[in-house]
Design a protein around this motif. Sequence first.
Motif, PDB file in Angstrom:
ATOM      1  N   ALA A 223      11.867  10.010  88.270  1.00 54.32           N
ATOM      2  CA  ALA A 223      11.685  10.441  89.668  1.00 54.32           C
ATOM      3  C   ALA A 223      12.683   9.230  90.807  1.00 54.32           C
ATOM      4  O   ALA A 223      12.666   8.058  90.285  1.00 54.32           O
ATOM      5  CB  ALA A 223      10.164  10.435  89.944  1.00 54.32           C
ATOM      6  N   PRO A 224      13.263   9.897  91.668  1.00 54.89           N
ATOM      7  CA  PRO A 224      13.742   8.778  92.738  1.00 54.89           C
ATOM      8  C   PRO A 224      13.111   7.533  92.905  1.00 54.89           C
ATOM      9  O   PRO A 224      13.913   6.499  92.835  1.00 54.89           O
ATOM     10  CB  PRO A 224      14.104   9.756  93.943  1.00 54.89           C
ATOM     11  N   GLU A 225      11.997   7.497  93.114  1.00 56.01           N
ATOM     12  CA  GLU A 225      11.253   6.329  93.507  1.00 56.01           C
ATOM     13  C   GLU A 225      11.042   5.371  92.374  1.00 56.01           C
ATOM     14  O   GLU A 225      10.614   4.242  92.527  1.00 56.01           O
ATOM     15  CB  GLU A 225       9.733   6.530  94.167  1.00 56.01           C
TER      16      GLU A 225
ATOM     17  N   ALA B 111      25.821   9.425  94.467  1.00 55.43           N
ATOM     18  CA  ALA B 111      24.943   8.353  93.608  1.00 55.43           C
ATOM     19  C   ALA B 111      23.387   8.586  94.321  1.00 55.43           C
ATOM     20  O   ALA B 111      22.499   8.530  93.548  1.00 55.43           O
ATOM     21  CB  ALA B 111      25.490   7.109  93.356  1.00 55.43           C
ATOM     22  N   ARG B 112      23.463   8.590  95.632  1.00 56.08           N
ATOM     23  CA  ARG B 112      22.216   8.416  96.187  1.00 56.08           C
ATOM     24  C   ARG B 112      21.480   9.777  96.188  1.00 56.08           C
ATOM     25  O   ARG B 112      20.496  10.084  96.480  1.00 56.08           O
ATOM     26  CB  ARG B 112      22.583   8.024  97.772  1.00 56.08           C
ATOM     27  N   LYS B 113      22.167  10.736  95.572  1.00 49.51           N
ATOM     28  CA  LYS B 113      21.680  12.327  95.502  1.00 49.51           C
ATOM     29  C   LYS B 113      20.242  12.023  94.498  1.00 49.51           C
ATOM     30  O   LYS B 113      19.256  12.525  94.623  1.00 49.51           O
ATOM     31  CB  LYS B 113      22.475  13.210  95.175  1.00 49.51           C
ATOM     32  N   TYR B 114      20.420  11.072  93.631  1.00 46.92           N
ATOM     33  CA  TYR B 114      19.410  10.716  92.486  1.00 46.92           C
ATOM     34  C   TYR B 114      18.446   9.769  92.997  1.00 46.92           C
ATOM     35  O   TYR B 114      17.273   9.738  92.635  1.00 46.92           O
ATOM     36  CB  TYR B 114      20.204  10.274  91.267  1.00 46.92           C
ATOM     37  N   THR B 115      18.773   8.886  93.909  1.00 44.70           N
ATOM     38  CA  THR B 115      17.758   8.048  94.146  1.00 44.70           C
ATOM     39  C   THR B 115      18.094   7.366  95.676  1.00 44.70           C
ATOM     40  O   THR B 115      18.879   6.450  95.883  1.00 44.70           O
ATOM     41  CB  THR B 115      17.420   6.729  93.271  1.00 44.70           C
ATOM     42  N   PRO B 116      17.703   8.206  96.842  1.00 45.64           N
ATOM     43  CA  PRO B 116      18.251   7.706  98.251  1.00 45.64           C
ATOM     44  C   PRO B 116      17.725   6.226  98.643  1.00 45.64           C
ATOM     45  O   PRO B 116      18.783   5.671  99.444  1.00 45.64           O
ATOM     46  CB  PRO B 116      17.574   9.008  99.177  1.00 45.64           C
ATOM     47  N   ALA B 117      16.570   5.897  98.364  1.00 49.15           N
ATOM     48  CA  ALA B 117      16.274   4.542  98.781  1.00 49.15           C
ATOM     49  C   ALA B 117      16.488   3.442  98.012  1.00 49.15           C
ATOM     50  O   ALA B 117      16.326   2.190  98.405  1.00 49.15           O
ATOM     51  CB  ALA B 117      14.843   4.560  99.081  1.00 49.15           C
ATOM     52  N   ALA B 118      17.141   3.542  96.865  1.00 50.63           N
ATOM     53  CA  ALA B 118      17.214   2.233  95.768  1.00 50.63           C
ATOM     54  C   ALA B 118      18.522   1.482  95.907  1.00 50.63           C
ATOM     55  O   ALA B 118      19.248   1.886  97.088  1.00 50.63           O
ATOM     56  CB  ALA B 118      17.824   3.111  94.403  1.00 50.63           C
TER      57      ALA B 118
END
Length: 288
Positions: free
Chosen positions: A208-210, A260-267
Amino acid sequence: MPVKKVILALIGVALIMAVGGCTGTGPKTLTAFVGSASKPPMEEAARVFQEKTGIVVYLTFGGSGSLLSQIELSKSGDLYIPGSPDYMVKAEHKDIVDPASVKLLAYLIPVIAVPSGNPLGIKSLADLARPGLEVGIGNPEAVCLGLYSIEILDYNHLLEDAGKNIVVHAKSCEDTATLISLKSVDAVIGWDVFQHWDPDNIEVVYLAPEQLPRIAYIPAGVTRFAQDVESAREFLQFLISPEGQAIFQKWGYITTEEDARKYTPAAAIGGEYQLPDKYSQILKNGGS
């Protein structure tokens, strides 16, 4: 006298050959210490670069931490290409790599890798804490992927429970992927590109992205011990050129931050993680 002349002539030829060898009349060469997270595209890129320039790039693969130690101890090597920014930060702190030379080659997304068909139905990070499950990770003290594995479990408050199921600490990213290819364990925490390395035997489960605290990337830099800085920089420029990036894309690597950010926008991207003190205790209580 004729015999003496022949002997003198042979000695002269030998001296000329020796002097010629010292002047570097052969092909230019580079030595790169490369984390095995990028092995398939780096092997192809080195081959294409040699065809284009005549410069031979010798690649030494392994765990990023072990390779850094090799460079430091031998004081040799033209390029350092670890599997994550963590080890490049260490290399810069030790003044082993010129920070101004560092380039970003590709991004890596942490996943759970399982045998094709996902026979145990592993669908989430929490599943790694199931009783009896056997989990493999890279050695977190020498392999960037292992460090990310511990960080992810720690970040999601699963280090103690899932840590009890860790039965193997592989010595490189390549060996971590092989654990699944050979079905030596039920799951590993790996990189998303594992499925492209061995599509017949490896399947990945995205987190999960978060659940991802950081996005990893593959950095590359010229070492302070480089014998041919110009050629080393030329190879780095090739790796980030459209042709070089196409090679990474061919092997399933992500080459833009947007993708890359499609998998986890806030990381966060990059940075460094230190193993927590409780990791050693977890090893004593159940991990191997």
